[in-house]
Scaffold this active site. Structure first.
Site, PDB file in Angstrom:
ATOM      1  N   THR A 151      -1.971  13.520 -15.798  1.00 22.23           N
ATOM      2  CA  THR A 151      -3.244  13.549 -16.534  1.00 22.23           C
ATOM      3  C   THR A 151      -3.461  14.859 -17.292  1.00 22.23           C
ATOM      4  O   THR A 151      -2.920  15.913 -16.906  1.00 22.23           O
ATOM      5  CB  THR A 151      -4.394  13.354 -15.514  1.00 22.23           C
ATOM      6  N   ASP A 152      -4.323  14.804 -18.305  1.00 19.59           N
ATOM      7  CA  ASP A 152      -4.764  16.016 -19.006  1.00 19.59           C
ATOM      8  C   ASP A 152      -5.607  16.911 -18.094  1.00 19.59           C
ATOM      9  O   ASP A 152      -5.802  18.091 -18.377  1.00 19.59           O
ATOM     10  CB  ASP A 152      -5.578  15.636 -20.260  1.00 19.59           C
ATOM     11  N   THR A 172      -8.297   7.527  -9.127  1.00 15.83           N
ATOM     12  CA  THR A 172      -8.584   8.069 -10.465  1.00 15.83           C
ATOM     13  C   THR A 172     -10.041   8.491 -10.652  1.00 15.83           C
ATOM     14  O   THR A 172     -10.383   9.060 -11.684  1.00 15.83           O
ATOM     15  CB  THR A 172      -8.231   7.023 -11.551  1.00 15.83           C
ATOM     16  N   LYS A 194      -2.852  15.741  -9.025  1.00 11.53           N
ATOM     17  CA  LYS A 194      -1.827  15.275  -9.963  1.00 11.53           C
ATOM     18  C   LYS A 194      -0.816  16.394 -10.251  1.00 11.53           C
ATOM     19  O   LYS A 194       0.378  16.140 -10.382  1.00 11.53           O
ATOM     20  CB  LYS A 194      -2.487  14.804 -11.262  1.00 11.53           C
ATOM     21  N   ASP A 202       0.879  -1.165   0.000  1.00 12.24           N
ATOM     22  CA  ASP A 202       0.000   0.000   0.000  1.00 12.24           C
ATOM     23  C   ASP A 202       0.919   1.218   0.000  1.00 12.24           C
ATOM     24  O   ASP A 202       1.637   1.451   0.982  1.00 12.24           O
ATOM     25  CB  ASP A 202      -0.881  -0.048   1.266  1.00 12.24           C
ATOM     26  N   TYR A 248      -8.946  16.221  -8.386  1.00  6.90           N
ATOM     27  CA  TYR A 248      -8.113  15.176  -8.994  1.00  6.90           C
ATOM     28  C   TYR A 248      -6.977  15.811  -9.808  1.00  6.90           C
ATOM     29  O   TYR A 248      -5.802  15.465  -9.634  1.00  6.90           O
ATOM     30  CB  TYR A 248      -8.966  14.268  -9.889  1.00  6.90           C
ATOM     31  N   ALA A 269      -3.108   5.024  -8.166  1.00  9.57           N
ATOM     32  CA  ALA A 269      -3.653   6.379  -8.000  1.00  9.57           C
ATOM     33  C   ALA A 269      -5.132   6.283  -7.660  1.00  9.57           C
ATOM     34  O   ALA A 269      -5.767   5.248  -7.858  1.00  9.57           O
ATOM     35  CB  ALA A 269      -3.488   7.186  -9.287  1.00  9.57           C
TER      36      ALA A 269
HETATM   37  N1  LIG Z   1      -7.779   5.736 -16.260  1.00  8.75           N
HETATM   38  C1  LIG Z   1      -7.727   6.910 -16.865  1.00  8.75           C
HETATM   39  O1  LIG Z   1      -8.603   7.256 -17.654  1.00  8.75           O
HETATM   40  C2  LIG Z   1      -6.563   7.835 -16.596  1.00  8.75           C
HETATM   41  C3  LIG Z   1      -6.541   9.105 -17.212  1.00  8.75           C
HETATM   42  C4  LIG Z   1      -5.446   9.938 -16.959  1.00  8.75           C
HETATM   43  C5  LIG Z   1      -4.430   9.520 -16.108  1.00  8.75           C
HETATM   44  N2  LIG Z   1      -4.519   8.278 -15.515  1.00  8.75           N
HETATM   45  C6  LIG Z   1      -3.443   7.864 -14.614  1.00  8.75           C
HETATM   46  O2  LIG Z   1      -2.864   6.665 -15.095  1.00  8.75           O
HETATM   47  C7  LIG Z   1      -2.424   5.874 -13.984  1.00  8.75           C
HETATM   48  C8  LIG Z   1      -2.929   4.442 -14.151  1.00  8.75           C
HETATM   49  O3  LIG Z   1      -4.333   4.464 -14.196  1.00  8.75           O
HETATM   50  P1  LIG Z   1      -5.182   3.139 -14.328  1.00  8.75           P
HETATM   51  O4  LIG Z   1      -6.341   3.443 -15.205  1.00  8.75           O
HETATM   52  O5  LIG Z   1      -4.300   1.993 -14.643  1.00  8.75           O
HETATM   53  O6  LIG Z   1      -5.738   3.021 -12.834  1.00  8.75           O
HETATM   54  P2  LIG Z   1      -6.405   1.776 -12.093  1.00  8.75           P
HETATM   55  O7  LIG Z   1      -6.840   0.752 -13.091  1.00  8.75           O
HETATM   56  O8  LIG Z   1      -7.379   2.340 -11.139  1.00  8.75           O
HETATM   57  O9  LIG Z   1      -5.176   1.156 -11.308  1.00  8.75           O
HETATM   58  C9  LIG Z   1      -4.677   1.689 -10.140  1.00  8.75           C
HETATM   59  C10 LIG Z   1      -4.260   0.527  -9.266  1.00  8.75           C
HETATM   60  O10 LIG Z   1      -3.690   1.064  -8.088  1.00  8.75           O
HETATM   61  C11 LIG Z   1      -4.153   0.282  -7.006  1.00  8.75           C
HETATM   62  N3  LIG Z   1      -4.119   1.032  -5.767  1.00  8.75           N
HETATM   63  C12 LIG Z   1      -5.079   1.859  -5.278  1.00  8.75           C
HETATM   64  N4  LIG Z   1      -4.692   2.352  -4.103  1.00  8.75           N
HETATM   65  C13 LIG Z   1      -3.484   1.827  -3.847  1.00  8.75           C
HETATM   66  C14 LIG Z   1      -2.569   1.958  -2.771  1.00  8.75           C
HETATM   67  N5  LIG Z   1      -2.852   2.729  -1.709  1.00  8.75           N
HETATM   68  N6  LIG Z   1      -1.405   1.283  -2.830  1.00  8.75           N
HETATM   69  C15 LIG Z   1      -1.111   0.489  -3.877  1.00  8.75           C
HETATM   70  N7  LIG Z   1      -1.945   0.306  -4.922  1.00  8.75           N
HETATM   71  C16 LIG Z   1      -3.109   0.979  -4.897  1.00  8.75           C
HETATM   72  C17 LIG Z   1      -5.577  -0.079  -7.360  1.00  8.75           C
HETATM   73  O11 LIG Z   1      -5.925  -1.193  -6.572  1.00  8.75           O
HETATM   74  P3  LIG Z   1      -7.389  -1.882  -6.631  1.00  8.75           P
HETATM   75  O12 LIG Z   1      -7.425  -2.520  -8.005  1.00  8.75           O
HETATM   76  O13 LIG Z   1      -7.317  -2.860  -5.530  1.00  8.75           O
HETATM   77  O14 LIG Z   1      -8.389  -0.790  -6.481  1.00  8.75           O
HETATM   78  C18 LIG Z   1      -5.451  -0.345  -8.838  1.00  8.75           C
HETATM   79  O15 LIG Z   1      -5.141  -1.699  -9.064  1.00  8.75           O
HETATM   80  C19 LIG Z   1      -2.898   6.606 -12.727  1.00  8.75           C
HETATM   81  O16 LIG Z   1      -1.846   7.392 -12.224  1.00  8.75           O
HETATM   82  C20 LIG Z   1      -3.979   7.519 -13.233  1.00  8.75           C
HETATM   83  O17 LIG Z   1      -4.141   8.665 -12.444  1.00  8.75           O
HETATM   84  C21 LIG Z   1      -5.543   7.435 -15.760  1.00  8.75           C
END
Ligand SMILES: NC(=O)c1ccc[n+]([C@@H]2O[C@H](COP(=O)([O-])OP(=O)(O)OC[C@H]3O[C@@H](n4cnc5c(N)ncnc54)[C@H](OP(=O)(O)O)[C@@H]3O)[C@@H](O)[C@H]2O)c1
Length: 299
Positions: A115-116, A76, A142, A50, A138, A74
């Site tokens: 992020t954007d 998100t 970031k 964590d 959010y 993150a």
């Molecule tokens: N998704 C988008 O549209 C988007 C857009 C712009 C930027 N981003 C950025 O891209 C990155 C990756 O996004 P993603 O879509 O892959 O996100 P995601 O699918 O939500 O993956 C994030 C992972 O982090 C885990 N997590 C949450 N809290 C945690 C903690 N305290 N310690 C360790 N792990 C933890 C979550 O665990 P659980 O699975 O158990 O919840 C999840 O598996 C992030 O930085 C996000 O801000 C994403």
């Protein structure tokens, strides 16, 4: 090279895990909170981590001594961040500080995702050096994480991305493309906003950008999104056309009618010249992304 991923149960985390675990030239440590939900267990070591636990972050990084840490974990959910600002800061800002401190101790390179939503969307598409002005907590969180890295002694890369989508297992949240595909198949009427413009990003493309940054030891801020900038309505329409669904049930609506807690930038999208030139980043067209998704779903 030894690489440690955080958030390996997530969408980007899983794509990185699958790409890196088959690379025999490197050691891979996958970490996420709780149990490993990825069914493939070979080619890497999994540790529960964590990242809001400062001591655990320091201990695991000091013990594992990775050359590169890729932080994909993150909070998100944009509206949840607005409602739970402390939790949002704990994961999106403070945890980045813990990772940066721990990486600096062993001279590891930290790759972090932004992020954007750090922009107000009045003047997209954006270059890396454009002026941020987040409309949501959010986006602000970031931006704070980027700012803390800019003044930190650690070696860092920030990859900024937009609407990440893809196929993965046991995710805790959905993504736009898979949601739209499922909703279109049901045939229910769908209200889709047509006044927000984005460049959606295939999770594999973003994973490639992370790996390129790690291998090239590229430092600084890079845009790493898809290339096609479309309204959300157009994105859903193109998904319908690709998968052979009718668009008759699609209704255009405006953002204002949604009454969302957090503000959203009207038009983002990124200029990708820097990441193409320096990293060799080469994202798929949106059409090719849909073909890839189609194949993965029918495997
Ligand atoms: N998704 C988008 O549209 C988007 C857009 C712009 C930027 N981003 C950025 O891209 C990155 C990756 O996004 P993603 O879509 O892959 O996100 P995601 O699918 O939500 O993956 C994030 C992972 O982090 C885990 N997590 C949450 N809290 C945690 C903690 N305290 N310690 C360790 N792990 C933890 C979550 O665990 P659980 O699975 O158990 O919840 C999840 O598996 C992030 O930085 C996000 O801000 C994403």
């Amino acid at each position: 090279m030894k690489i440690l991923i955080t958030g390996s149960n997530g969408l980007l985390g899983q794509k990185l895990l699958h790409k890196l675990r088959v690379d025999s030239s490197l050691d891979l440590i996958a970490t996420s909170r709780g149990e490993n939900r990825v069914s493939e267990k070979n080619g890497y070591t999994y540790l529960a981590l964590d990242i809001t636990d400062e001591k655990a972050v320091a201990q695991i990084i000091a013990m594992q001594k990775p050359d590169v840490v890729i932080n994909t974990a993150a909070m998100t959910n944009v509206d949840l961040c607005e409602a739970e600002k402390e939790n949002c800061d704990a994961l999106n800002v403070n945890a980045v500080q813990y990772l940066a401190d721990a990486c600096q101790q062993i001279d590891a390179h930290l790759i972090h995702i932004s992020t954007d939503f750090i922009f107000d969307g009045e003047d997209g598409p954006y270059k890396e050096e454009d002026e941020p002005n987040p409309l949501s907590y959010y986006g602000l969180s970031k931006l704070k994480s980027e700012q803390l890295l800019q003044t930190h002694a650690v070696k860092w890369t920030v990859l900024r991305t937009i609407i990440v989508f893809g196929v993965a297992e046991n995710l805790s949240k959905g993504n736009l493309v898979l949601w739209a595909k499922g909703a279109l198949e049901k045939g229910d009427p769908l209200n889709i906003i047509d006044d927000q413009f984005r460049a959606p990003t295939l999770a594999e493309d973003l994973a490639d950008a992370c790996i390129l940054a790690a291998k090239k030891k590229a430092l600084g801020v890079f845009n790493a999104s898809g290339e096609d900038i479309m309204s959300i309505y157009e994105i859903v329409e193109r998904i319908a056309n690709h998968f052979g669904n009718t668009t008759e049930n699609l209704n255009k609506i405006s953002t204002a009618t949604l009454n969302q807690t957090a503000g959203r930038p009207p038009k983002t999208g990124f200029i990708l010249d820097k990441s193409k030139k320096v990293l060799g980043y080469n994202p798929h067209s949106f059409e090719d992304c849909l073909t890839i998704i189609d194949k993965q779903l029918n495997k």
